[in-house]
Structures are given as structure tokens and as C-alpha cells.
Design an enzyme around this catalytic site. Structure first.
Site: not given
Lengths: 309, 509
Positions: B188-189, B214, B216, B267-268, B288, B322, B369, B419
Site C-alpha cells: 500500500i502507498p 507491507k 509504505a 505508482s504505475t 490501483e 491518486c 516527493q 501525475e
């Protein structure tokens, strides 16, 4: 009155325009929720409480009002907290026209204004000439006139008639301060609140006011947000700042602070004074005084420590 | 573009001397200094963070085999909060084995019993909501108001909602004999740490799966508090395992042979790597990923609310969303007044201490970021777009970026295509609904979109044509556990929430 029609409506009311801009209720309510949940503490809270006292129209609009009771009200208006001289007087005392005279006697020489309701308050369902006569009579004593907008004409879609009447009252009271009560609880939605706000401002209102306090729902924060946005857009379009008065159902300092926050974040600091912002209330004042005393002493006082008007 | 942001005339200045007063009695009060909100910091004294957090494996906190830890910091101050274990390959294998053991009994447990555990988790989250909200804000930089009013209520809702499904799976998939899959590996983010955990864990557990998740690396703390909550709830050992660590740990987890399913939000680029890793393995996958959502404003929109919607769409959670409405498409006929109003609103955003209850925009999640946002914004300026930034005083320590808006954006600019995942809005215009659809769909992503118009038929017309998993009408960033959320194209596949989200965690006959 027909003679008044010409020149009443500035070109800004030409439709469609900002007058008819639609309002999304869900969004307006979410915005109001944000204002209500702002956390106002310490110095900001003391400042806001003081502002609310200075902007209060201390109101009594009962059939049982007497000159004696009005005198008590005026005493309270002049010196809200007898124990704490630092608490400023309120902005005005708001009464029925018949009690404007005794109120005026009590308040002579003070900064506290006399406001009288007029034009067949609260329903406005009286003949047009009676409204004008009542307003004119009240204006001979009172500094400010709180008129009720004609909801009958408004709900029939006769907007020009509504505007004409406001302009006629404005003329009849000869330069007195005119507050127009929209009675938003009877208008049927936020779009109509916006439209009525614009109509009243275009017709010459110095203030637009939410409610009479005799109808539920009275003032709500989302309605206030819609009116404040209309005031902002009107000032932008015409350069004329119109005041805002919330009235009815505001009983706690916390609620009142929510309105001050909404004014602050929609119109800015220039509106945060009694010239452009009023709160009409009766029981609110004691809660505010209790909060001020608490801020001062750190402890809440008993409700009996404050005079009931 | 009709306007440059620097020259947008905001509402007339409201200083006393400049606006004629509406005071016929000449009693104008002296100009008020304004309503300056005193700081209103959320109390943190009720939060007890440990100095060091271990891995949560098989119901116990276990130190990582090779003893490595990583510091997690408060992005608003750069001060350290705690040390968190760095899971190595052996730890992850151990966690998967623990989940496999737990699966044997958890998957056979009656649905009503599993529901009871999920309800318990939901209630414990509610009981500890203040603590969780504060930690979410401390560790991730998001405003306490959002953590308190958005993240945490949604976390509880997701747990409650899926608790309701646990004993009704046959009704969700009538006649299809739904069966759990096995061990789910979930990554997960950092933008909604606990909410993403709930999105992943709740449906998996409801359907009878066990999980190894897990969090982030920049936001592991609420997950560790959730581990405590699992213990408090008496959840059987090994049903939920939490392995903290960086990208290597994530790569290791999704490559574990014992997994029946992998779910990833992030992320993609990483999503594509995971898909390559899993190709041909038979492990199920849902992704996602990123987005570059179009937020379309028609000229009949409720203007003030649309401004709020746009602000909510891009500055909510500092734009670390997102599904953020990062491309504003505004009809040319109202572009000028709309942008004037929008920039004025942006000026009023309160940027600063995330723990202050009146803060609207908090800190950027990490230095990395912040650098990415800075780079992309610089590219926007370089490519000729006009930048407007809120004139706010940013704190000197921590990671901060002012709410920003670009006009004169061409669809080919990087800021219109990539993005940014930060508080940066790219403004484009359109003339007709047809053109709005074309511009909205001119992206490799397809996660979400927004439409503002008072015309109901046009909402449906647009929703039919915009290629996005979610289309919001006259609102933005609204979430509900009963509504499916997920994307098209490079925004991933699979849905989360609602029966569609549940379907990703069962096999059907």
C-alpha cells in the site's frame, strides 16, 4: 409605487447573470460545516466574542413587550455585563415600532441604535399602503428599519413587485438604515435564497437579513454562506458593500462564532464590524457573556449571574 | 487562455478606504485588524509511540532477522518519530508461512465468526480514532482535520461494511459458491496509510483470506498501531501480518511463491513491474495505480461550490491522491471569472502545521516527493505555462509546497500529462461538451473524473463518455465502502469496495 419601478433595478439584475447563478446545496452545506468546525481558541476567541457583542441586535419581539421590559432590554444593551465594564455595548436594540419610542428614550445619547421591525412583521401580509405607513412611522423614531420581504409576491414569481416594494420602503424611511428580512425558511431552497438576496440588494437594501425568528428553520449556516456569497458577488459587480444580519435560532456563542468565521472567510475582515455584520438574538447574549467571563476568570459562572431580559 | 494568473483581478481589495461604506449614519467602526485564528493544535499527549517497532508476524511483534531498522520522520518538522523494522527476505517468507498456517483455520471459520472479529476491529478503530488520527497526521503530514474527518471515519466504515459481508458471501455471489483464495500479499502507498490498509485487509478477511501487508516506508506507524488493535481484538495469530520496509521488501513480498493473490496500490511504474513479475505465475493481481483526472466545469455550474470542489479535488491531502482532479477543464465562457474566484480561494487556504485543527493544507509526505513536485513544476514553467502560487509563509523546516495552479497549459506539457501527486493544478479550457470529453480522455490514465453542471442529462452524457473508473458529479473525492473504486488503462485494473471489490478476494464456481 409604479413611479419607483424605473431606476430600481440596475443592469446587473438583467437575467441571466450572477443573480440566477445556481447553488449546489450539498456543497454549500459542506462549506458551512467547515466554517462551523473551525477551532477558534484563546486570543481569537476573545476577539470573536467581543465582536459578537458589538454586532448584536438585542431583540425582543413579543406581543407581551411593554415599555418597562423594553427599558430593561435597553439597560442590558448599554451595559451587557454589569460586573465587567470591558464588555462593550451591543449594536442596537430591535423592537416592534410601538416600542421604538421608549427604547429611543432609554438609549438617547448612546451609541446603541434603535431598530424597529416594520412592513407587517413577521408575515408581511398587509396592504402595501399599510406597510409604507408603518415603515414611515417607525422611521420617525428608529435609526434602523428591519422590513420583511414580500414572500407572497416572491413565491408567485413577481420579482419586480418585490424589488419595487423594497425601493418604496427605502424611500419612505428617508435615509434610515434598511435591513431586508428574506425569511429564508419560507423561500424553498438555496437558489431562491440567492435570487432573493440579489433582488433585495439591487433594490437598495443596506443589509440583508436571514429570518424573522418566527419561522423554523430560521438562520442556518449554509443559508448564510449562500447570502454572503451573493453579497460578495454584488459588491464585485456594483462596488457597493451590503451588510449581513443573521437572526433567529442563534443561541450559543459557538454558533455565533461559526457565522463570524463564515463572514471572515467569504467577505473578509472589512465586514467584521457592526456596520456590515449583525446578529439578531435575545438569549445568545448571555451565553456570549458567560464565555467572556470564562475566558477572563477561567471558570464558568452560573446562568443566574446574568440578567435575563 | 483568457487570463494570466498574475493579472487575474481578485475581488476588489476590501480595505476600508477603497470600498464605499454602506453606513448612512456615518458610524463606521474603525477597520478591524481581521479575524486572526489563534493556533489550535490537536493535543498529542495521549499518543504513546514506542521508540522502535518490530514486524508483526503470526500475532507477535518480532524483530527482523538481520536486525535492520529504518527511521520514520515527521515530514512537517523532519524530526524522528520512531524506528521501524526493515523486513528482510527471511522475515517475509516467515510472514507468508504464518499466513498460510492461519489460513487453514480462518478460511474454515463460519462467516458470522469472521464478521465478529471484523466488527471488533472496526469498533477498536473507532475507540482509538483520536490517537490514530494524530499519528496519521504526524507520520504523513496530512492535516489533522482530514485525518480526523475523512480518513478515520472511512477506515471504520470499510471495516464495518465488510464485516457485514462476511456471513453473506453466498448472497453477494448467488449460486457461485464463493471460496477464499489463500494468502494475499498487499502493498500500500503512503497517501492514506490506514485507509489503504483497511481497503486491503477488510475484504480479504471478510472473504476468508489471510494477509501479509507491507505499509509504505514513510508512513508505517498507523499500521503498527493496527497490529496492536489486531492483538486487542483477539484476531487469530497470522491472519494479519505486517512487514515494514522499503521497495525491496515490497518486491520480495509480491514475488513470494506462497501467495494466491497480490493487491497493489501505488505508482504505475511499480505496478507494471509487479505485473511483469507475476506474469504466468497464476497469482491473481489487482492494481490501483496513478491518475490524471479531468475535472470538468461547465458554464452553468454552481460556481462557488465548483470552486470548492476543485480545491477539494487537488489540494485535499496536498494533492497526494491518486484520483486527484489534477487537470481542470473549464468552459471558456466562464474561465475568467472562475479562475479569478479560484485563485482568490487558493489565497485563503491555510497552509502549515498539520496538527493545527484549522490547517487546510499540510506537509508534503517526503523529501523525495517534494523533489518530484518541484521538478515537474519547474518543467511547467520551462514549457511556457503560467504559474500561480498561494502567497503563503511556509515553515522553514520540513517539506512544504504552496498550493499551485498553472494556466496557459498545453495538452502536450508534462504537467498536463504526468501525475504530479502534489498540490499542483493544470488548467485547460474547452468550448463544447464534445471537446471536454476528448480532452478528458486524452490521457493514459483513467481512474476518476469530475463534472460540474446543473443539467442532469449532461452529467449522464459525460459519465457515459469519460473513460474513468469513478465519475463524480457536482462533488469530488467522495468515498463510500459500498461503491467500487478502480481504474482503466494505466490506472490499473480490479475494483475495491462494494461487491465488485469483494469479488477480487474469492474464487467463484
Amino acid at each position: 409605487m409604479a413611479a419607483m419601478t424605473a431606476g430600481v433595478a440596475p443592469p446587473e439584475v438583467a437575467l441571466p447573470g450572477p443573480a440566477l447563478r445556481s447553488v449546489d446545496g450539498v456543497g454549500a452545506e459542506a462549506r458551512a460545516q467547515l466554517f462551523a468546525s473551525r477551532s477558534i481558541k484563546r486570543g481569537a476567541k476573545r476577539w470573536a466574542l467581543d465582536l459578537i457583542v458589538r454586532c448584536t441586535d438585542l431583540t425582543s419581539l413579543e406581543g407581551a413587550d411593554t415599555p418597562g421590559r423594553t427599558a430593561t432590554l435597553c439597560a442590558k444593551a448599554l451595559r451587557p455585563d454589569p460586573v465587567d465594564p470591558a464588555v462593550p455595548p451591543v449594536a442596537a436594540v430591535c423592537v416592534y415600532p410601538a416600542l421604538a419610542e421608549p427604547a429611543s428614550r432609554c438609549l438617547r445619547g448612546s451609541p446603541v441604535k434603535v431598530a424597529a421591525v416594520a412592513t407587517g412583521f413577521p408575515s408581511g401580509q398587509v396592504p402595501a399602503e399599510v406597510k409604507l405607513a408603518e415603515a414611515a412611522a417607525a422611521a420617525r423614531v428608529a435609526d434602523e428599519i428591519d422590513m420583511v420581504m414580500d414572500r407572497r409576491a416572491f413565491l408567485c414569481g413577481r420579482y419586480v413587485e418585490v424589488a419595487d416594494e423594497i425601493a418604496a420602503v427605502k424611500a419612505a424611511i428617508g435615509g434610515r438604515h434598511l435591513k431586508v428580512i428574506l425569511e429564508t425558511g419560507e423561500l424553498g431552497g438555496y437558489d431562491q435564497v440567492r435570487r432573493a438576496s440579489w433582488l433585495a440588494m439591487a433594490a437598495g437594501a443596506d443589509f440583508i437579513k436571514t429570518s424573522t425568528g418566527k419561522i423554523q428553520p430560521a438562520a442556518t449556516l449554509p443559508v448564510a454562506v449562500v447570502m454572503l456569497e451573493a453579497i460578495r458577488d454584488f459588491a464585485e459587480a456594483t462596488g457597493r458593500p451590503v451588510g449581513f444580519k443573521a437572526a433567529g435560532g442563534i443561541r450559543t456563542a459557538r454558533q455565533a462564532i461559526g457565522y463570524a468565521v463564515a463572514v471572515n472567510e467569504t467577505l473578509g475582515g472589512a465586514w467584521l464590524n457592526p456596520v456590515r455584520f449583525r446578529i439578531g438574538a435575545s438569549s445568545l447574549l448571555n451565553d456570549v457573556l458567560m464565555q467572556i467571563a470564562k475566558e477572563r476568570s477561567g471558570a464558568y459562572q452560573a446562568p443566574d449571574d446574568f440578567s435575563q431580559t | 487562455m483568457p487570463t494570466r494568473p498574475q493579472t487575474i483581478s481578485a475581488r476588489p481589495e476590501r480595505a476600508a478606504g477603497q470600498v464605499p461604506t454602506a453606513d448612512p449614519q456615518g458610524t463606521a467602526a474603525p477597520e478591524s485588524p481581521g479575524f486572526v485564528y489563534a493556533p489550535a493544535p490537536e493535543a498529542t499527549d495521549h499518543v504513546r509511540l514506542r521508540d522502535r517497532y518490530a514486524l508483526f508476524i503470526g500475532g507477535r511483534f518480532e524483530d527482523p532477522a538481520d536486525g535492520r531498522h529504518r527511521l520514520t520522520i515527521n515530514p512537517a518538522t523532519e524530526e524522528p518519530l520512531a524506528e521501524v523494522a526493515e523486513a528482510g527476505p527471511a522475515d517475509i517468507t516467515r510472514a507468508v508461512a504464518a499466513a498460510q498456517r492461519a489460513f487453514l483455520s480462518w478460511s474454515r471459520l463460519a462467516g458470522a465468526r469472521r464478521a465478529r472479529y471484523l466488527f471488533r476491529l472496526a469498533r477498536l478503530v473507532q475507540e482509538r480514532t483520536r490517537e490514530l488520527a494524530v499519528v496519521e497526521s504526524l507520520d504523513g503530514g496530512k492535516p489533522i482535520r482530514e485525518a480526523r474527518d475523512v480518513d478515520l471515519p472511512l477506515v471504520a466504515q470499510h471495516l464495518f461494511y465488510h464485516a457485514g459481508w462476511a456471513d453473506k458471501l453466498e448472497l453477494a455471489f448467488p449460486g457461485a459458491a464463493p471460496r477464499p483464495l489463500g494468502v494475499c500479499g498487499q502493498v500500500i502507498p503512503w497517501n492514506f496509510p490506514l485507509l489503504m490498509l483497511a481497503w486491503k485487509v477488510a475484504p480479504a478477511l471478510a472473504a476468508g483470506n489471510t494477509v501479509v501487508l507491507k505499509p509504505a516506508e514513510t508512513t508505517p506507524l498507523t499500521a503498527m498501531l493496527f497490529a496492536e488493535i489486531c492483538q486487542q481484538a483477539g484476531l487469530p495469530d497470522g491472519v494479519v501480518n505486517l512487514v515494514t520496509g522499503g521497495p525491496e521488501a515490497g518486491a520480495r513480498l509480491v514475488g513470494e511463491p506462497g501467495l494466491a493473490k497480490v493487491a497493489f496500490t501505488g505508482s504505475t511504474q511499480v505496478g507494471q513491474e509487479i505485473q511483469r513479475t507475476l506474469a504466468g505465475s497464476g497469482t491473481r493481481l489487482t492494481l490501483e495505480l496513478g491518475g490524471k483526472a479531468a475535472h470538468v466545469i461547465f458554464d452553468d455550474a454552481p460556481l462557488d461550490q465548483a470552486v470548492e470542489g476543485v480545491v477539494d479535488g487537488i489540494y485535499f491531502n496536498q494533492g497526494h491522491v491518486c484520483c486527484a482532479g489534477s487537470r481542470l477543464l473549464v468552459q471558456e465562457s466562464i474561465a475568467e471569472p472562475f479562475l479569478a474566484r479560484l485563485t482568490e480561494r487558493i489565497r485563503r487556504l491555510r497552509v502549515g502545521d498539520p496538527l493545527d485543527k484549522n490547517t487546510d493544507v499540510g506537509a508534503i509526505n517526503s523529501r523525495a516527493q517534494l523533489e518530484r513536485i518541484t521538478t515537474l513544476v519547474a518543467s511547467g514553467v520551462e514549457e511556457g505555462a503560467q504559474l500561480f502560487q498561494a502567497p503563503c509563509q511556509l515553515p522553514t523546516r520540513g517539506f512544504w509546497f504552496p498550493p499551485s495552479l498553472f494556466t496557459e497549459v498545453a495538452p502536450s506539457h508534462r504537467i498536463a500529462r504526468e501525475e504530479i501527486f502534489g498540490p499542483v493544478l493544470a488548467v485547460l479550457t474547452f468550448r463544447t461538451a464534445q471537446e471536454a470529453v476528448e480532452r478528458a480522455n486524452n490521457t493514459r490514465y483513467g481512474l476518476s473524473a469530475g463534472v460540474w453542471t446543473t443539467k442532469g442529462s449532461r452529467i449522464l452524457w459525460m459519465a457515459d463518455r469519460m473513460r474513468a473508473g469513478v465519475v463524480w458529479a457536482n462533488t469530488y473525492n467522495r468515498f463510500d465502502p459500498a461503491a467500487a473504486f478502480g481504474g482503466f488503462r494505466e490506472s490499473g485494473f480490479g475494483r475495491e469496495g462494494g461487491p465488485a471489490g469483494l469479488a477480487a478476494y474469492v474464487t467463484l464456481k
